[in-house]
Enzyme design. Structure first.
Site, PDB file in Angstrom:
ATOM      1  N   HIS A   1       4.862   4.644  12.861  1.00 23.32           N
ATOM      2  CA  HIS A   1       5.023   4.478  11.403  1.00 23.32           C
ATOM      3  C   HIS A   1       6.084   5.473  10.943  1.00 23.32           C
ATOM      4  O   HIS A   1       5.797   6.664  10.785  1.00 23.32           O
ATOM      5  CB  HIS A   1       3.638   4.768  10.796  1.00 23.32           C
ATOM      6  CG  HIS A   1       3.535   4.786   9.312  1.00 23.32           C
ATOM      7  ND1 HIS A   1       2.823   3.825   8.614  1.00 23.32           N
ATOM      8  CD2 HIS A   1       3.972   5.659   8.362  1.00 23.32           C
ATOM      9  CE1 HIS A   1       2.831   4.110   7.321  1.00 23.32           C
ATOM     10  NE2 HIS A   1       3.524   5.219   7.138  1.00 23.32           N
TER      11      HIS A   1
ATOM     12  N   HIS B   1       8.833   6.877   8.280  1.00 25.51           N
ATOM     13  CA  HIS B   1       9.519   6.935   6.994  1.00 25.51           C
ATOM     14  C   HIS B   1      10.979   7.281   7.308  1.00 25.51           C
ATOM     15  O   HIS B   1      11.266   7.931   8.318  1.00 25.51           O
ATOM     16  CB  HIS B   1       8.850   7.966   6.079  1.00 25.51           C
ATOM     17  CG  HIS B   1       7.535   7.460   5.540  1.00 25.51           C
ATOM     18  ND1 HIS B   1       7.383   6.981   4.281  1.00 25.51           N
ATOM     19  CD2 HIS B   1       6.329   7.315   6.141  1.00 25.51           C
ATOM     20  CE1 HIS B   1       6.134   6.573   4.099  1.00 25.51           C
ATOM     21  NE2 HIS B   1       5.460   6.770   5.215  1.00 25.51           N
TER      22      HIS B   1
ATOM     23  N   CYS C   1       4.407   9.261   0.263  1.00 26.23           N
ATOM     24  CA  CYS C   1       3.077   9.765  -0.052  1.00 26.23           C
ATOM     25  C   CYS C   1       3.212  10.838  -1.123  1.00 26.23           C
ATOM     26  O   CYS C   1       3.938  11.814  -0.932  1.00 26.23           O
ATOM     27  CB  CYS C   1       2.434  10.336   1.214  1.00 26.23           C
ATOM     28  SG  CYS C   1       0.852  11.114   0.868  1.00 26.23           S
TER      29      CYS C   1
ATOM     30  N   ASN D   1       9.224   4.011   3.688  1.00 27.64           N
ATOM     31  CA  ASN D   1       9.116   3.560   5.082  1.00 27.64           C
ATOM     32  C   ASN D   1      10.438   2.902   5.474  1.00 27.64           C
ATOM     33  O   ASN D   1      11.187   2.417   4.622  1.00 27.64           O
ATOM     34  CB  ASN D   1       8.034   2.471   5.216  1.00 27.64           C
ATOM     35  CG  ASN D   1       6.636   3.000   4.999  1.00 27.64           C
ATOM     36  OD1 ASN D   1       6.166   3.094   3.876  1.00 27.64           O
ATOM     37  ND2 ASN D   1       5.978   3.356   6.068  1.00 27.64           N
TER      38      ASN D   1
ATOM     39  N   ARG E   1       0.827  -1.214   0.000  1.00 26.31           N
ATOM     40  CA  ARG E   1       0.000   0.000   0.000  1.00 26.31           C
ATOM     41  C   ARG E   1       0.865   1.270   0.000  1.00 26.31           C
ATOM     42  O   ARG E   1       0.962   1.963  -1.008  1.00 26.31           O
ATOM     43  CB  ARG E   1      -0.965  -0.034   1.217  1.00 26.31           C
ATOM     44  CG  ARG E   1      -2.096   0.984   1.139  1.00 26.31           C
ATOM     45  CD  ARG E   1      -1.703   2.383   1.562  1.00 26.31           C
ATOM     46  NE  ARG E   1      -1.188   2.455   2.929  1.00 26.31           N
ATOM     47  CZ  ARG E   1      -0.565   3.535   3.389  1.00 26.31           C
ATOM     48  NH1 ARG E   1      -0.382   4.610   2.625  1.00 26.31           N
ATOM     49  NH2 ARG E   1      -0.083   3.546   4.630  1.00 26.31           N
ATOM     50  N   ASP E   2       1.555   1.550   1.097  1.00 22.12           N
ATOM     51  CA  ASP E   2       2.383   2.765   1.172  1.00 22.12           C
ATOM     52  C   ASP E   2       3.482   2.689   0.115  1.00 22.12           C
ATOM     53  O   ASP E   2       3.849   3.703  -0.500  1.00 22.12           O
ATOM     54  CB  ASP E   2       2.992   2.862   2.588  1.00 22.12           C
ATOM     55  CG  ASP E   2       3.421   4.260   2.973  1.00 22.12           C
ATOM     56  OD1 ASP E   2       3.893   5.004   2.101  1.00 22.12           O
ATOM     57  OD2 ASP E   2       3.308   4.611   4.162  1.00 22.12           O
TER      58      ASP E   2
END
Ligand code: HMG
Ligand code: MG
Length: 302
Positions: A207, A209, A240, A249, A15-16
């Site tokens: 979370h 990055h 993003c 990430n 996803r990310d």
């Protein structure tokens, strides 16, 4: 010391990671990537995103991908949902876990989801209550918690306030995001005890990055406070498109290497994660950034 003996890794690659690539990855390859990750021992693989295909064209095939991935028992496959339409699409695809996402920065919230923070909470109030009524599990993200890409100041109090609102509307887990990878361990030291009081360690995820190389230091700091849920991405993919300057990430391989070296269990097989990373590297147009992945690839032993 409060350091946990077991850590749950939440995998963000499909996803990310795949929301922020230059090349369009085919649905077949996305399915294969998720299926490989499902074989690693991970219990959480964020599978795709039911956002507007105009906002994230790379994940426009979410319904097909979600329908085709092999759902391994014991693995949760949350999907990102920004509004009622996203929930409807996620439900139609058979998802039983979703993630809603807002921010601590007003400027970022507006650019990312075209809503103020207040509006997003009102939108998610309806989405979460409907999702919970349908038996779904719900995660809530607070993005830009360690700094905004648009210069507006983000305070720990603002982060905790948004996290509390997500708890109050019924989220089962809250993930606090360093969307642009600017955070440092002293921020973790300040924020985590405040979040632990309001959210509870049992449902607090972090979370990071790794844009400036501080992600593992931040995870190490968080471990000292007892945090045991961390998000990461196989190979270090991620970012993003609405957060200028954001890179991937923290690599799942990097986190596993550090935790296993510290005798902290994860239940995840690093060699199998590397296999998933190798596969996705073969369809992307760049090298993977995870240092542990790179080191394993260069090592003499297979
Ligand atoms: P908007 O333009 O204000 O929404 O976008 P709208 O309701 O006016 O809809 C515009 C069009 O999109 C309409 O279509 C809708 O039907 C359609 P049209 O009539 O023009 O043909 N639409 C949808 N289609 C499919 N699925 C949907 C959907 N919703 C509307 N769910 C909106 C607002 C929230 C929809 C948009 O801004 C959006 O989708 N944003 C998502 C951005 C995004 O995905 N960002 C990356 C994820 S966040 C992240 O990466 C951070 C995180 O990793 C944590 C961290 O790192 O900190 C989670
Ligand atoms: Mg992210």
């Amino acid at each position: 010391m409060n350091r946990p003996k077991y850590v749950r890794i939440c995998e963000m690659g499909p996803r990310d990671g795949l929301q922020n690539e230059r090349v369009l990855v085919s649905a077949d390859d996305k399915v294969r990537y998720v299926d490989l990750l499902s074989e690693t021992g991970l219990s959480y693989v964020e599978a795709t995103s039911f956002v507007s295909p105009k906002a994230i064209p790379l994940l426009a095939d979410a319904a097909e991908v979600f329908a085709r991935i092999r759902k391994r028992p014991g693995v949760r496959y949350p999907v990102l949902v920004p509004n009622a339409k996203g929930l409807e699409r996620a439900r139609a695809a058979g998802a039983d876990a979703i993630a809603v996402f807002t921010a601590a920065s007003e400027a970022f919230s507006k650019r990312n989801i075209n809503m103020t923070i207040d509006d997003s909470i009102e939108t998610f109030r309806g989405v979460v209550s409907e999702a919970k009524a349908g038996g779904m599990w719900v995660r809530g993200y607070v993005s830009t918690a360690f700094g905004s890409p648009f210069g507006d100041v983000v305070t720990p109090r603002a982060v905790v306030a948004v996290a509390k609102r997500l708890v109050d509307i019924g989220c089962d887990e809250i993930s606090i995001g360093d969307t642009i990878g600017v955070g440092v361990p002293s921020q973790v030291d300040e924020m985590v005890p405040m979040l632990a009081k309001v959210v509870g360690l049992e449902r607090l995820a972090l979370h990071f990055h790794d844009t400036r190389g501080t992600a593992l230091a931040n995870i190490y700091a968080a471990l000292q406070h007892g945090v045991f849920i961390f998000d990461s991405s196989a190979g270090g993919l991620g970012g993003c498109p609405y957060a200028p300057g954001a890179t991937g990430n923290v690599g799942t391989e990097d986190v596993l290497y550090m935790l296993h070296g510290m005798a902290i269990e994860t239940g995840v097989d690093l060699v199998k994660v590397r296999a998933a990373s190798r596969f996705i590297a073969g369809v992307l147009d760049h090298e993977l950034t995870s240092k542990a992945f790179q080191a394993l690839e260069k090592a003499v032993a297979p």
